[in-house]
Design an enzyme around this catalytic site. Structure first.
Site, PDB file in Angstrom:
ATOM      1  CE1 TYR A 186      -4.027   2.061   0.479  1.00 61.35           C
ATOM      2  CE2 TYR A 186      -2.457   3.466   1.637  1.00 61.35           C
ATOM      3  CZ  TYR A 186      -3.690   3.292   1.015  1.00 61.35           C
ATOM      4  OH  TYR A 186      -4.559   4.346   0.931  1.00 61.35           O
ATOM      5  CG  PHE A 190      -7.614  18.017 -24.093  1.00 59.57           C
ATOM      6  CD1 PHE A 190      -7.782  17.520 -25.375  1.00 59.57           C
ATOM      7  CD2 PHE A 190      -7.877  17.174 -23.021  1.00 59.57           C
ATOM      8  CE1 PHE A 190      -8.195  16.206 -25.581  1.00 59.57           C
ATOM      9  CE2 PHE A 190      -8.280  15.861 -23.226  1.00 59.57           C
ATOM     10  CZ  PHE A 190      -8.437  15.386 -24.512  1.00 59.57           C
ATOM     11  CB  THR A 191     -12.468  17.615 -23.717  1.00 58.04           C
ATOM     12  OG1 THR A 191     -11.536  16.536 -23.661  1.00 58.04           O
ATOM     13  CG2 THR A 191     -12.882  17.866 -25.163  1.00 58.04           C
ATOM     14  CG  ASP A 247      -1.679  18.077 -21.356  1.00 61.52           C
ATOM     15  OD1 ASP A 247      -1.013  17.017 -21.332  1.00 61.52           O
ATOM     16  OD2 ASP A 247      -2.897  18.113 -21.584  1.00 61.52           O
ATOM     17  NE  ARG A 265     -12.138  15.238 -29.541  1.00 58.00           N
ATOM     18  CZ  ARG A 265     -12.008  14.876 -28.245  1.00 58.00           C
ATOM     19  NH1 ARG A 265     -10.820  14.637 -27.726  1.00 58.00           N
ATOM     20  NH2 ARG A 265     -13.044  14.768 -27.473  1.00 58.00           N
ATOM     21  CG  PHE A 325     -16.638  14.390 -26.184  1.00 64.73           C
ATOM     22  CD1 PHE A 325     -16.470  15.492 -25.371  1.00 64.73           C
ATOM     23  CD2 PHE A 325     -15.754  13.342 -26.069  1.00 64.73           C
ATOM     24  CE1 PHE A 325     -15.439  15.551 -24.452  1.00 64.73           C
ATOM     25  CE2 PHE A 325     -14.707  13.382 -25.143  1.00 64.73           C
ATOM     26  CZ  PHE A 325     -14.560  14.490 -24.330  1.00 64.73           C
TER      27      PHE A 325
HETATM   28  C1  LIG Z   1      -3.781  16.536 -24.371  1.00 59.82           C
HETATM   29  C2  LIG Z   1      -4.478  15.695 -23.344  1.00 59.82           C
HETATM   30  N1  LIG Z   1      -4.473  16.093 -22.053  1.00 59.82           N
HETATM   31  C3  LIG Z   1      -5.090  15.374 -21.104  1.00 59.82           C
HETATM   32  C4  LIG Z   1      -5.772  14.221 -21.390  1.00 59.82           C
HETATM   33  C5  LIG Z   1      -6.522  13.492 -20.300  1.00 59.82           C
HETATM   34  O1  LIG Z   1      -5.888  12.323 -19.976  1.00 59.82           O
HETATM   35  P1  LIG Z   1      -6.676  10.966 -19.518  1.00 59.82           P
HETATM   36  O2  LIG Z   1      -7.494  10.521 -20.681  1.00 59.82           O
HETATM   37  O3  LIG Z   1      -5.536  10.033 -19.188  1.00 59.82           O
HETATM   38  O4  LIG Z   1      -7.486  11.302 -18.330  1.00 59.82           O
HETATM   39  C6  LIG Z   1      -5.776  13.750 -22.707  1.00 59.82           C
HETATM   40  C7  LIG Z   1      -6.448  12.491 -23.037  1.00 59.82           C
HETATM   41  O5  LIG Z   1      -7.357  12.305 -23.718  1.00 59.82           O
HETATM   42  C8  LIG Z   1      -5.125  14.524 -23.710  1.00 59.82           C
HETATM   43  O6  LIG Z   1      -5.144  14.147 -25.002  1.00 59.82           O
END
Ligand SMILES: Cc1ncc(COP(=O)(O)O)c(C=O)c1O
Length: 471
Positions: free
Chosen positions: A85, A137-138, A228, A395, A462
């Protein structure tokens, strides 16, 4: 009978051919279901490729996330999982691998990228903050909004144009960034949220020169930069290929230099790092590390596993080392470009330059007869599946979601269907099949109709929205 001479990929490009730096040891059978069954599956899935069963998919280009093939060394590492753990030895391997290649002082593991996004957004963003970044990004933007921030796009204009041949379409527009800083004040900007490569722009890279310029500007105002780093290795490949002074340097060396201009990074290890699950956030600031280490135990797991099993951390530690090998990155991006070159040769509208992880089909130019609020990229994704069983991802307007203030659709300039290529999974023959499927969808474009949304979830619609064809 005389044979027409055929040409290898290398000959077509006037050079000797090169191949992937691996051979296949284990295979997973694939099958394509008949067209009537695909029609049924598509209706059951509400015309949303996320809702298809993978058994109904032939070539799966939904995502490059968690779909990588691990190496024999990574699989061997899975047997070395220390499932304690606390204080698992695999955590220390992971920490060392990430530190060696990314250079940050402190690391917090998370179950995947959005776990890391949640922690860093919660730690740094307060209500009323603005978070500038090189395109949204989403999941990243949603976590920033849930923490009370507003994402502000400061990417160069070229990134929103699928046809402009700029070598670094992921670059930050320094004028836009400085105007925002002056408008809201530096104390209202918790950090600049950079991504390399930029997924939603088509996997487009940011240059080293731009990175240095963003650093200099942020230093003037005392603003931090977090990266990122999900596909940063692929971004580095483009720096090596396109930026003066970097052609002789290794991927690993360029990666270290790039990260040295940032204050930390978060990672969806399911992409660059060649694993099926995992993530991390790493920073240089000891106080921030303390906060992240405290938050991780609430939302992910103890600070030495963060939602991953010990074996996952071992595979990830090994994957980090493999991901920065020059021959691996060249073959990975090279495969994406092979598919892109076929499509461009047939004059099929895709985002150019071709990015690092995927081909993005330009649904606006496929279907000028379908208005954006009838979801052209969603319709194209469905048409492609119907033709060949190949699965891509929307997208465009569906992914962009609704404006939290007005409740209206956001209308992004880019309306794209993404075909993401998993790493080390498919062969050149699979790419040929996909290329022909895209061509068939393009040839049949006049018959494709728009869709209406018949179910819409509140967050990240989406993933689960459902659609029906318009008459
Ligand atoms: C540019 C980017 N940042 C963050 C993420 C989020 O990561 P995860 O899908 O591992 O939660 C993604 C994934 O789709 C991504 O393409």
């Amino acid at each position: 009978m005389a044979h027409e001479p055929l040409h290898t990929m290398g000959q077509q490009h006037g050079r000797r051919s090169w191949a992937e730096p691996w051979k296949i040891k284990m295979v997973e059978p694939l099958r394509i279901i008949p067209r009537e069954e695909r029609e049924k599956a598509l209706v059951e899935a509400g015309h949303n490729s996320f809702l298809l069963r993978s058994d109904d998919v032939y070539i799966d280009l939904l995502t490059d996330s968690g779909t990588n093939a691990m190496s024999d060394r990574q699989w061997a590492g899975m047997m070395l999982g220390d499932e304690a753990y606390a204080g698992s030895r695999n955590f220390y391997h992971l920490e060392e691998a990430a530190r060696t290649h990314y250079g940050y002082r402190y690391l917090v593991p998370t179950h995947q990228g959005r776990g890391a996004e949640h922690l860093i957004s919660r730690a740094l963003i307060k209500p009323g903050h603005s978070v500038p970044g090189n395109m949204y990004f989403t999941t990243t933007r949603l976590h920033q909004e849930l923490a009370g921030g507003t994402f502000v796009d400061v990417i160069i204009d070229e990134a929103h144009d699928p046809m402009t041949l700029h070598p670094f379409k992921g670059n930050v527009d320094l004028g836009k960034l400085e105007a925002l800083i002056k408008r809201v004040g530096p104390d209202k900007i918790p950090y600049v949220s950079l991504a390399g490569t930029v997924n939603m722009a088509g996997g487009q890279p940011i240059s080293m020169a731009n990175m240095k310029a963003v650093r200099a500007l942020c230093d003037t105002y005392g603003i931090r930069i977090y990266l990122d780093a999900t596909r940063m290795v692929e971004n580095v490949f483009f720096i090596q290929e396109r930026e003066e002074g970097y052609e002789g340097k290794s991927i690993a060396a360029i990666l270290r230099e790039f990260c040295s201009y940032t204050d930390g990074a978060w990672m969806s290890a399911k992409k660059d790092h060649l694993v099926n699950i995992g993530g991390w956030v790493a920073v240089n600031d000891a106080d921030l590390f303390d906060q992240l280490r405290n938050l991780v135990v609430i939302y992910e797991g103890l600070h030495t596993y963060g939602g991953m099993a010990g074996r996952d951390m071992e595979a990830l530690a090994i994957g980090i080392g493999e991901s920065v090998q020059d021959d691996h990155v060249r073959a990975r991006v090279g495969q994406v470009h092979y598919l892109g070159d076929l499509l461009l040769g047939w004059e099929i509208p895709i985002v150019v330059p071709v990015g690092g992880h995927a081909i993005f089909l330009d649904a606006r130019r496929f279907y000028p007869h379908i208005p954006q609020d009838q979801f052209p990229a969603q319709a194209l994704t469905a048409a492609l599946y119907l033709d060949s069983g190949a699965r891509g991802m929307e997208r465009g307007i569906v992914s962009a979601g609704r404006d939290p203030q007005t409740g209206d659709h956001r209308y992004p300039a880019l309306e794209l269907t993404r075909l993401a290529i998993p790493r080390r999974v498919y062969t050149q023959a699979h790419m040929d099949v996909v290329a022909e499927a895209v061509k068939a969808a393009y040839d049949g474009r006049a018959e494709t109709r728009g869709l209406k949304m018949i179910y819409e979830p509140k967050y990240l619609r989406f993933f689960q929205a459902r659609f029906a064809p318009l008459p």
